[in-house]
Design a protein around this motif. Structure first.
Motif, PDB file in Angstrom:
ATOM      1  N   SER A  62       5.780   0.406  -1.671  1.00 48.92           N
ATOM      2  CA  SER A  62       4.969   0.857  -2.682  1.00 48.92           C
ATOM      3  C   SER A  62       5.268   2.224  -3.057  1.00 48.92           C
ATOM      4  O   SER A  62       5.345   2.565  -4.568  1.00 48.92           O
ATOM      5  N   ASN A  63       5.662   3.240  -2.406  1.00 46.60           N
ATOM      6  CA  ASN A  63       6.045   4.525  -2.661  1.00 46.60           C
ATOM      7  C   ASN A  63       7.244   4.482  -3.561  1.00 46.60           C
ATOM      8  O   ASN A  63       7.508   5.245  -4.476  1.00 46.60           O
TER       9      ASN A  63
ATOM     10  N   ALA B 228       6.731   2.933  -7.003  1.00 43.32           N
ATOM     11  CA  ALA B 228       5.929   3.920  -7.810  1.00 43.32           C
ATOM     12  C   ALA B 228       6.877   5.159  -8.401  1.00 43.32           C
ATOM     13  O   ALA B 228       6.701   5.505  -9.526  1.00 43.32           O
TER      14      ALA B 228
ATOM     15  N   GLU C  35       7.986   6.036 -12.196  1.00 45.63           N
ATOM     16  CA  GLU C  35       7.648   7.136 -12.846  1.00 45.63           C
ATOM     17  C   GLU C  35       8.987   7.560 -13.501  1.00 45.63           C
ATOM     18  O   GLU C  35       9.270   8.222 -14.777  1.00 45.63           O
TER      19      GLU C  35
ATOM     20  N   GLN D  64       2.714   4.518 -16.375  1.00 48.54           N
ATOM     21  CA  GLN D  64       2.080   4.373 -15.116  1.00 48.54           C
ATOM     22  C   GLN D  64       0.887   4.982 -14.922  1.00 48.54           C
ATOM     23  O   GLN D  64       0.399   6.225 -15.126  1.00 48.54           O
ATOM     24  N   THR D  65      -0.267   4.378 -14.669  1.00 53.60           N
ATOM     25  CA  THR D  65      -1.542   4.816 -14.346  1.00 53.60           C
ATOM     26  C   THR D  65      -2.056   4.237 -12.845  1.00 53.60           C
ATOM     27  O   THR D  65      -1.407   3.551 -11.956  1.00 53.60           O
ATOM     28  N   SER D  66      -3.198   4.748 -12.595  1.00 53.56           N
ATOM     29  CA  SER D  66      -3.952   4.296 -11.094  1.00 53.56           C
ATOM     30  C   SER D  66      -3.657   2.916 -11.105  1.00 53.56           C
ATOM     31  O   SER D  66      -3.523   2.257 -10.058  1.00 53.56           O
ATOM     32  N   VAL D  67      -4.266   2.285 -12.244  1.00 58.97           N
ATOM     33  CA  VAL D  67      -4.469   0.651 -11.949  1.00 58.97           C
ATOM     34  C   VAL D  67      -2.964   0.046 -12.017  1.00 58.97           C
ATOM     35  O   VAL D  67      -3.128  -0.907 -10.971  1.00 58.97           O
TER      36      VAL D  67
ATOM     37  N   SER E  96      -0.505   1.469 -10.576  1.00 57.29           N
ATOM     38  CA  SER E  96      -0.285   1.704  -9.250  1.00 57.29           C
ATOM     39  C   SER E  96      -0.716   0.710  -8.165  1.00 57.29           C
ATOM     40  O   SER E  96      -0.201   0.495  -7.272  1.00 57.29           O
ATOM     41  N   ASP E  97      -2.178   0.493  -8.390  1.00 60.69           N
ATOM     42  CA  ASP E  97      -2.675  -0.416  -7.467  1.00 60.69           C
ATOM     43  C   ASP E  97      -2.280  -1.742  -7.532  1.00 60.69           C
ATOM     44  O   ASP E  97      -1.901  -2.557  -6.298  1.00 60.69           O
ATOM     45  N   GLN E  98      -1.871  -2.072  -8.713  1.00 59.73           N
ATOM     46  CA  GLN E  98      -1.187  -3.845  -8.814  1.00 59.73           C
ATOM     47  C   GLN E  98       0.182  -3.600  -8.173  1.00 59.73           C
ATOM     48  O   GLN E  98       0.426  -4.572  -7.571  1.00 59.73           O
TER      49      GLN E  98
ATOM     50  N   SER F 215       1.232  -1.713  -5.739  1.00 60.97           N
ATOM     51  CA  SER F 215       0.871  -1.812  -4.085  1.00 60.97           C
ATOM     52  C   SER F 215       0.383  -3.205  -3.535  1.00 60.97           C
ATOM     53  O   SER F 215       1.008  -3.667  -2.643  1.00 60.97           O
TER      54      SER F 215
END
Length: 592
Positions: free
Chosen positions: A228-229, A232, A236, A285-288, A290-292, A294
């Motif tokens: 995931s990292n 991400a 970015e 890239q947003t938190s949403v 990022s969650d998807q 992950s």
């Protein structure tokens, strides 16, 4: 004789670049052949007291001493009188400036002198030894002389890298720590720390139950976190490094390697997840998002794990292979991010920052500098005066000297045309940085042995018997650094119709050289394979005749001058240097 295919050379350069980047953070903080020792603080802070004004008593040397009063020590690499660091506004970069102070008995000059080196080189080329130092010679003629090391060259560094080096040297290893006896904990590693040269998971245990290979409860979450990292970070980089998704080939290659870990029955499911992740990576890239990513990373690892338990034959060590694949992706991304700049960054940020710093230290009455640029350093000077000419602006340069430089190589047979096959942006991004210093250090010792293909390296740098063998070795082994592919990519436009242009391709530097207001001395070497005389003249002919002086060094009977001989050749001190000094003296008057 076998010649490497372009794809083979690309793969070799990519592997060399990754290996170079992974060697150590300390060496990346100073990416030249001989990195400085840790914890050096040999710089005059930007907060140092300003030097005395010209109306105050005291020589230049005493003024400089006052300005550098807080300097602790210089690394052995730096042989200048002083080492300064100039911050680049809006960035983490601190440019290393090597300063050479004129002796009290030298003639008094009105302007400081700035020296700019070539692509992927540092200050050493201008200061090879006490007896062959271009910079020292200029200071002896009375010029307050400064060599500028642009970002990524020599001792220039980022604030974070310097802090990391200093912090690391303060850490005392725990004598009770036994790495071999530790177990791997399930820890979420932040994305910004994924660039460490040490693997995040050096060993992932595989549980065996007779002939069955399973996955423990602890390591799947660890792999999910790691994946995931990494993804991400890839996302970015997609949005921050290139806008047109040319990084997609790196992502495609990564998922191809992941699919090799899956049994045939699960390839379709893995393909579906991979395509969904690729689609998300290209979005802002947003938190949403990022969650998807992950969640999809968790699903991807689950597919691999479940299928390993349900098929035969089993793939042993798939977790280790997945972990290694993720680490390779992280190294590629780190390489791209670490060398994310081009020629325009030098032109628009680094050189202006250095000039501003030099002016504050030397305080010329009219605020102008004299400047000498070798190879790309001269190209930077041409680009600077061209931009000023296009705006009708007065440059902050009293005069410039270019050594083996041009903004248009189309009519010449330059050996740099070998770069053109790699000038496609998508291809260049597969090798985001070229560790030129490491490659030359490796190949030079064997260049004099069969099959002699590497002996061509010497003729690119110096003509036969023109440089002392020891100085030539020092130059090759210590003067070259790592160069971003984006810099080379922009410089290759000098080999296309219209000549060198800015990163967007909208500004052609040669089109505005007829508007410049700065006197120019343009020098060429008769046996320069990199920048032949015809390339130099292609630029010279565009400059107003009353402002330009053009001269080629070397004659039919010799001595001959190759690319570096204008700076460090045996005859340069007697033939080239006097020509430059005479020109600079003529234009050292203070403008009204």
């Amino acid at each position: 004789m076998w010649l490497p295919h372009a794809s083979d050379l690309r793969a070799f350069l990519a592997a060399a670049a990754v290996a170079h980047l992974s060697s150590s953070r300390a060496s990346r903080a100073s990416p030249c052949a001989t990195p400085p020792p840790p914890r050096f603080r040999a710089f005059a802070s930007s907060r140092a007291s300003p030097p005395p004004s010209p109306s105050q008593t005291g020589s230049i040397a005493s003024a400089a001493a006052a300005a550098c009063e807080h300097v602790a020590e210089k690394p052995a690499t730096c042989t200048a009188d002083e080492l300064h660091y100039a911050p680049v506004p809006g960035t983490e970069w601190r440019l290393a400036l090597w300063r050479y102070l004129p002796p009290p008995e030298a003639p008094k000059r009105n302007h400081p002198l700035m020296l700019l080196s070539g692509v992927a080189t540092n200050a050493i080329g201008f200061d090879l030894s006490p007896g062959a130092s271009f910079a020292r010679h200029m200071s002896m003629q009375g010029f307050d002389t400064w060599i500028v090391e642009v970002r990524g060259a020599g001792l220039s560094t980022r604030e974070s890298e310097l802090a990391a080096t200093n912090t690391k040297s303060d850490i005392t290893p725990d004598p009770n720590f036994d790495e071999s006896s530790t177990t791997k904990a399930s820890i979420a590693v932040p994305a910004e720390n994924m660039s460490s040269s040490q693997p995040q998971i050096s060993e992932v245990p595989v549980i065996t139950d007779k002939n069955m290979v399973g996955t423990s409860i602890s390591e799947e979450p660890q792999l999910v976190t790691k994946l995931s990292n990494a993804l991400a970070q890839l996302g970015e980089t997609f949005s921050g490094y290139v806008k047109d998704s040319r990084l997609k080939n790196i992502a495609d290659s990564f998922f191809d390697r992941v699919s090799e870990l899956a049994p045939a029955a699960s390839v379709a499911s893995l393909e579906e997840v991979s395509q969904r992740i690729l689609g998300l990576l290209e979005l802002p890239q947003t938190s949403v998002i990022s969650d998807q990513i992950s969640n999809l990373s968790q699903r991807l690892v689950k597919i691999l794990g479940e299928n390993q338990r349900s098929v035969s034959p089993k793939l042993f060590g798939w977790q280790e292979r997945l972990s290694a694949t993720i680490e390779d992706l992280q190294k590629q991304l780190e390489l791209i991010i670490s060398y994310d700049w081009d020629f325009d960054h030098y032109l628009e940020e680094d050189v202006p920052a250095a000039m501003d710093y030099i002016r504050k230290q030397s305080v010329p009455k009219d605020g102008k500098l004299l400047a000498i640029g070798h190879s790309m350093g001269g190209i930077l000077l041409y680009a600077m005066v061209s931009k000023c000419g296009s705006k009708g602006a007065e440059p902050e340069l009293a005069a410039i000297v270019t050594l083996a430089s041009s903004v248009d190589y189309t009519t010449s047979n330059s050996s740099l045309k070998l770069l053109l096959p790699f000038a496609d942006p998508a291809e260049m991004l597969r090798v985001p940085a070229i560790p030129l210093g490491a490659l030359l250090s490796t190949t030079y010792p064997i260049s004099s042995r069969a099959p002699y293909i590497l002996s061509l390296l010497r003729s690119q740098i110096s003509a036969k018997e023109m440089m002392d063998p020891e100085l030539l070795s020092k130059l090759i082994l210590n003067n070259f650094c790592t160069v971003p592919a984006k810099v080379l990519l922009q410089l290759t436009t000098a080999f296309r119709d219209g000549g060198l242009r800015n990163r967007t391709g909208t500004f052609f530097f040669k089109e505005h050289l007829n508007k410049i207001k700065v006197p120019v001395l343009a020098l060429a070497g008769d046996e320069d394979l990199i920048c032949p005389p015809e390339a130099v003249y292609e630029t010279v002919k565009l400059i107003p005749q009353h402002l330009v002086t053009y001269k080629v060094f070397g004659g039919p009977e010799g001595p001959h001058y190759a690319h570096y001989d204008l700076v460090g050749g045996r005859k340069a001190v007697h033939e080239v240097y006097p020509c430059i000094i005479k020109f600079l003296f003529q234009h050292d008057e203070v403008s009204s």
